[in-house]
Design an enzyme around this catalytic site. Structure first.
Site, mmCIF file in Angstrom:
data_model
loop_
_atom_site.group_PDB
_atom_site.id
_atom_site.type_symbol
_atom_site.label_atom_id
_atom_site.label_comp_id
_atom_site.label_asym_id
_atom_site.label_seq_id
_atom_site.Cartn_x
_atom_site.Cartn_y
_atom_site.Cartn_z
ATOM 1 N N ASP A 134 95.168 43.660 34.843
ATOM 2 C CA ASP A 134 96.346 44.196 35.490
ATOM 3 C C ASP A 134 97.582 43.298 34.918
ATOM 4 O O ASP A 134 97.470 42.086 34.728
ATOM 5 C CB ASP A 134 96.641 44.195 36.902
ATOM 6 N N TYR B 65 87.160 35.094 39.146
ATOM 7 C CA TYR B 65 88.585 35.307 39.397
ATOM 8 C C TYR B 65 88.947 34.206 40.636
ATOM 9 O O TYR B 65 88.187 33.940 41.612
ATOM 10 C CB TYR B 65 88.898 36.681 39.897
ATOM 11 N N ASP C 178 98.607 45.401 45.534
ATOM 12 C CA ASP C 178 99.107 44.280 44.957
ATOM 13 C C ASP C 178 100.477 44.253 45.188
ATOM 14 O O ASP C 178 101.102 45.069 45.933
ATOM 15 C CB ASP C 178 98.613 43.976 43.658
#
Length: 234
Positions: free
Chosen positions: A55, A83, A97
């Protein structure tokens, strides 16, 4: 890291580990690499692709393949990924987010480290996950985010994926930082959503870094500026 099939021959195949900058799309990074190589080699066409999207608000490891190495993209994409994710507990956003503003807040007084540890155990193994509305998943020929940005609701099917590990790195003042090892296709933003719900609260991502793909680690990656300098000196 830059690896060639044949000495410094991009057409024969090259493999580049890059650290994607914040707010760059994966396409931005690939396009920059492609433009610079074409300019250096003075060619009109060259194949360049990446092994796994990040992203725009995420950073970290991206594998960029050039020339004949693009045939190996599927192999790299299928590998397990790691991650580091930072979650803000007690609030949600439509995109899960920081792309969108907080839309709802939830209580967090009941959330203890013990509850976090117990809750995260429920995400280990094979799980069903619904991708975010703000994602590149295709629905009726369009990307899901195209509908979401127009305020339109769409039906997105759940995906089966595997979470191998979740480790708590930090937990303080409603901020939860975790290390996640997972299969291809995992949306860490969606995992943040689901963790928030499982805690009887809410959550969204405030930071995300991909640190490993298979045996390749972020420590081996180079910055795009360093790759450009490498080309200039080639």
């Amino acid at each position: 890291m830059i690896r060639f099939e044949t000495d410094n021959d991009f057409q024969q195949g090259a493999f580049i580990l890059l650290n994607k900058p914040y707010e760059w799309t994966s396409f931005d990074l690939v396009n920059k690499v492609k433009f610079k190589i074409k300019h250096k080699l003075r060619v009109k066409k060259i194949k360049v692709g990446h092994a796994g999207t990040l992203d725009p608000l995420a950073t970290g490891l991206m594998i960029v393949c050039v020339g004949k190495y693009t045939k190996k993209i599927d192999t790299y994409q299928s590998q397990v990924k790691e991650y580091i994710a930072t979650l803000q507990l007690g609030a949600t956003t439509p995109s899960f987010d920081l792309e969108t503003e907080i839309d709802q807040e939830y209580p967090t007084e009941h959330i203890t480290r013990e509850l976090v540890d117990e809750t995260l155990k429920g995400f280990i193994g094979s799980i069903e996950q619904r991708p975010p509305d703000y994602s590149a998943v295709k629905v009726n020929g369009k990307r899901a985010y195209e509908y979401a940005r127009k305020g339109q609701e769409v039906e997105i099917k759940k995906k089966t994926l595997v979470i191998d590990e979740i480790e708590v790195l930090e937990f303080a003042k409603n901020v939860l930082k975790i290390r996640v090892v997972c299969s291809k296709g995992t949306y860490i933003r969606a995992l943040a959503r689901d963790i928030g719900q499982a805690l009887n609260s809410g959550a969204h991502l405030t930071a995300l870094q991909r640190t490993q793909i298979g045996d390749f680690k972020i420590d081996d990656a180079i910055e795009i500026e360093d790759f450009i300098k490498f080309l200039e000196n080639l």
